[in-house]
Design an enzyme around this catalytic site. Structure first.
Site, PDB file in Angstrom:
ATOM      1  CG  ASP A 145      -7.276   3.429  -1.087  1.00 43.79           C
ATOM      2  OD1 ASP A 145      -7.913   2.364  -1.044  1.00 43.79           O
ATOM      3  OD2 ASP A 145      -7.199   4.184  -0.096  1.00 43.79           O
ATOM      4  CE  LYS A 180      -4.395   1.145   0.091  1.00 40.60           C
ATOM      5  NZ  LYS A 180      -5.583   0.445  -0.444  1.00 40.60           N
TER       6      LYS A 180
HETATM    7  P1  NDP Z   1     -12.925   7.770  -2.977  1.00 40.36           P
HETATM    8  O1  NDP Z   1     -11.872   8.773  -2.745  1.00 40.36           O
HETATM    9  O2  NDP Z   1     -13.464   7.596  -4.354  1.00 40.36           O
HETATM   10  O3  NDP Z   1     -14.168   8.029  -2.000  1.00 40.36           O
HETATM   11  C1  NDP Z   1     -14.041   8.098  -0.617  1.00 40.36           C
HETATM   12  C2  NDP Z   1     -15.377   8.512  -0.047  1.00 40.36           C
HETATM   13  O4  NDP Z   1     -15.374   8.379   1.359  1.00 40.36           O
HETATM   14  C3  NDP Z   1     -15.712   9.959  -0.339  1.00 40.36           C
HETATM   15  O5  NDP Z   1     -17.086  10.059  -0.533  1.00 40.36           O
HETATM   16  C4  NDP Z   1     -15.276  10.648   0.967  1.00 40.36           C
HETATM   17  O6  NDP Z   1     -15.899  11.877   1.225  1.00 40.36           O
HETATM   18  C5  NDP Z   1     -15.746   9.618   1.950  1.00 40.36           C
HETATM   19  N1  NDP Z   1     -15.121   9.830   3.249  1.00 40.36           N
HETATM   20  C6  NDP Z   1     -13.802   9.995   3.546  1.00 40.36           C
HETATM   21  N2  NDP Z   1     -13.633  10.180   4.849  1.00 40.36           N
HETATM   22  C7  NDP Z   1     -14.870  10.128   5.404  1.00 40.36           C
HETATM   23  C8  NDP Z   1     -15.364  10.239   6.718  1.00 40.36           C
HETATM   24  N3  NDP Z   1     -14.524  10.456   7.750  1.00 40.36           N
HETATM   25  N4  NDP Z   1     -16.699  10.110   6.914  1.00 40.36           N
HETATM   26  C9  NDP Z   1     -17.553   9.892   5.889  1.00 40.36           C
HETATM   27  N5  NDP Z   1     -17.127   9.800   4.620  1.00 40.36           N
HETATM   28  C10 NDP Z   1     -15.812   9.906   4.381  1.00 40.36           C
HETATM   29  O7  NDP Z   1     -12.326   6.383  -2.420  1.00 40.36           O
HETATM   30  P2  NDP Z   1     -12.785   4.894  -2.731  1.00 40.36           P
HETATM   31  O8  NDP Z   1     -14.242   4.833  -2.969  1.00 40.36           O
HETATM   32  O9  NDP Z   1     -11.864   4.333  -3.745  1.00 40.36           O
HETATM   33  O10 NDP Z   1     -12.430   4.181  -1.352  1.00 40.36           O
HETATM   34  C11 NDP Z   1     -13.351   4.071  -0.262  1.00 40.36           C
HETATM   35  C12 NDP Z   1     -12.914   2.975   0.671  1.00 40.36           C
HETATM   36  O11 NDP Z   1     -12.873   1.727  -0.043  1.00 40.36           O
HETATM   37  C13 NDP Z   1     -11.517   3.133   1.284  1.00 40.36           C
HETATM   38  O12 NDP Z   1     -11.513   2.562   2.570  1.00 40.36           O
HETATM   39  C14 NDP Z   1     -10.654   2.285   0.356  1.00 40.36           C
HETATM   40  O13 NDP Z   1      -9.463   1.869   0.989  1.00 40.36           O
HETATM   41  C15 NDP Z   1     -11.594   1.132   0.102  1.00 40.36           C
HETATM   42  N6  NDP Z   1     -11.299   0.327  -1.078  1.00 40.36           N
HETATM   43  C16 NDP Z   1     -11.233   0.890  -2.319  1.00 40.36           C
HETATM   44  C17 NDP Z   1     -10.984   0.097  -3.412  1.00 40.36           C
HETATM   45  C18 NDP Z   1     -11.013   0.638  -4.794  1.00 40.36           C
HETATM   46  O14 NDP Z   1     -10.947  -0.158  -5.739  1.00 40.36           O
HETATM   47  N7  NDP Z   1     -11.157   1.929  -4.997  1.00 40.36           N
HETATM   48  C19 NDP Z   1     -10.694  -1.344  -3.277  1.00 40.36           C
HETATM   49  C20 NDP Z   1     -10.885  -1.854  -1.933  1.00 40.36           C
HETATM   50  C21 NDP Z   1     -11.140  -1.026  -0.890  1.00 40.36           C
HETATM   51  P3  NDP Z   1     -15.043  13.251   1.325  1.00 40.36           P
HETATM   52  O15 NDP Z   1     -15.069  13.781  -0.067  1.00 40.36           O
HETATM   53  O16 NDP Z   1     -15.799  14.087   2.292  1.00 40.36           O
HETATM   54  O17 NDP Z   1     -13.648  12.929   1.814  1.00 40.36           O
END
Ligand code: NDP
Length: 433
Positions: A154, A114
């Protein structure tokens, strides 16, 4: 804890896994004799470096970046890059540790890694994001390779950022080998990769429900987040007949008692992806209820899908979910549930699917992207989607094999033990180094 005193997220992830696998390991002393546990909690290599770049005002900015090469027993290090102000060694080490087990569960030959930076892409221009990505690659390029370390996206790292990093990688190495997954379709990306984590999560939920003789049809679903994982989780949940009533970001939650429709999701995607806006903007423009500082877990649902970030679902949230009759909690994000929340869910016999199993579809499809790049081929949407669904069902079967407890399946136990066995066997066979 003595070695990593200021790394709470890493210690939390390690404790969760070691507590759950301990009875199994105690019954198999050969793993203890080979020092597997001690070796598993220490990354093979940890790289930290400075990234200096120039912003639109001509001012020099400095960020800190990392790559954690956690474990390569099964294959090249593999895991995403995260750009978020909260990024530090503890967060990335927990993610790399989890990734090692997750990648093992996919059955594909990938080790765990990571990386990321405390750079915040929010409010930055395209030019600034590009210059930052390029500056980061000046250092990172020397640590990557198709058979060494293959990063992906991510939080804060999507197709745009992967594109900029891939471009600079090619420039610096004079090679087009696959060192990033999540690439754009025009330069070696795979169909279904953007959708894979969200779709895979729903295939896993489908398998969980099938094991109980049920489907998602007509069930109320709450989703947190509104980024990549959340968006495609919402899409597939709708396709399966679920009624998705929430989406959120770090500012608040939108509640929609009528449920998402494809049109509403298209609007959310336009606000989030094209305009880089907020969930509050979406709620306002659609005339929907928005709760500032609220969370999806305050609303009654049968299926809850945390898809935002670590530790977003705590004991209080778990209590609300349980009181409201939740049946399944499946993690789209990495470690979104705290240890206390998980304990309460187990106690209440809520079926709980940890991220390392339920969100493995993203990295699995990254593995499929690597295969297509090596073969110089591009598979159809249907073919990739079919393989993704098969992989999620096979992870479900593995969790069932190692986690069956009387009447129900303990997915946490199943995922941890199955992932551990695969990595531990590979480590044992390759000797101590
Ligand atoms: P993105 O950056 O596309 O989206 C992240 C989302 O989470 C945004 O809507 C963000 O909102 C929100 N968020 C962040 N911090 C908080 C918080 N404290 N409370 C509420 N909402 C929050 O990331 P991903 O969708 O790619 O990733 C999301 C999760 O999935 C992570 O944990 C990642 O590690 C995991 N993941 C992702 C994969 C992938 O293929 N993309 C694969 C496997 C796991 P804001 O704009 O306010 O920050």
């Amino acid at each position: 804890a003595v070695r990593n005193p200021d790394q709470p997220e890493f210690l939390q992830a390690v404790k969760e896994v070691l507590t759950s696998i301990w009875p199994f390991v105690a019954a198999h002393p050969e793993y203890l004799d080979a020092g597997i546990l001690e070796r598993l909690v220490e990354p093979e290599r940890l790289i930290q470096f400075r990234v200096s770049w120039v912003d639109d005002l001509g001012k020099v900015q400095v960020n800190r970046a990392f790559r954690i090469q956690h474990n390569s027993a099964i294959g090249p290090f593999k895991g995403g890059m995260r750009f978020h102000p909260s990024v530090n060694q503890s967060v990335l080490k927990f993610l790399a540790f989890e990734q090692t087990f997750k990648n093992a569960l996919t059955t594909l030959p990938m080790g765990g890694g990571k990386g990321g930076s405390d750079f915040d892409p929010k409010g930055k221009s395209d030019g600034e994001v590009m210059r930052f990505c390029q500056a980061l690659m000046f250092e990172l390029h020397r640590h990557l390779g198709a058979d060494t370390d293959v990063p992906a996206g991510d939080i804060g790292v999507g197709a745009r950022e992967v594109g900029y990093m891939t471009g600079m990688m090619k420039k610096l190495t004079n090679s087009a080998e696959c060192v990033f997954t999540g690439k754009g379709l025009s330069f070696g990306g795979s169909l279904i990769r953007p959708e894979a984590t969200g779709y895979g999560l729903l295939y896993f939920v489908e398998a969980m429900l099938k094991a109980k003789g049920e489907t998602l049809e007509g069930k109320i679903v709450t989703v947190s987040g509104s980024g990549n994982v959340a968006q495609y989780a919402i899409e597939k949940a709708m396709e399966m007949g679920g009624k998705v009533i929430t989406a959120s970001d770090s500012s608040g939650v939108v509640f929609d008692s009528e449920g998402f429709t494809p049109e509403k999701l298209a609007k959310l995607m336009e606000v989030k992806n094209d305009r880089r806006g907020r969930v509050a903007d979406y709620a306002y423009e659609m005339g929907l209820e928005y709760v500032t500082g609220g969370t999806p877990w305050q609303f009654a649902a049968e299926v809850a899908l945390p898809c935002a970030t670590q530790n977003e679902l705590d004991a209080e949230h778990a209590k609300m979910l349980i009181t409201n009759g939740v049946q399944i909690v499946a993690e789209g994000a990495n470690m979104p549930s705290t240890a206390d929340a998980i304990a309460l869910m187990h106690e209440a016999k809520v079926l709980f699917a940890p991220g390392k199993a339920a969100n493995a579809g993203g990295v699995a499809t990254s593995g499929l992207e690597m295969s297509q790049n090596s073969l110089r081929l591009s598979w159809s949407r249907e073919e990739v989607d079919m393989r993704l669904r098969e992989i999620m069902y096979s992870i479900h079967a593995t969790c069932e094999q190692y986690g069956r407890e009387d009447t129900h399946i303990n997915y946490e136990l199943g995922a941890n033990v199955a992932g551990f066995v695969k990595v531990a066997e590979a480590m044992k066979a390759q000797g101590v180094y």
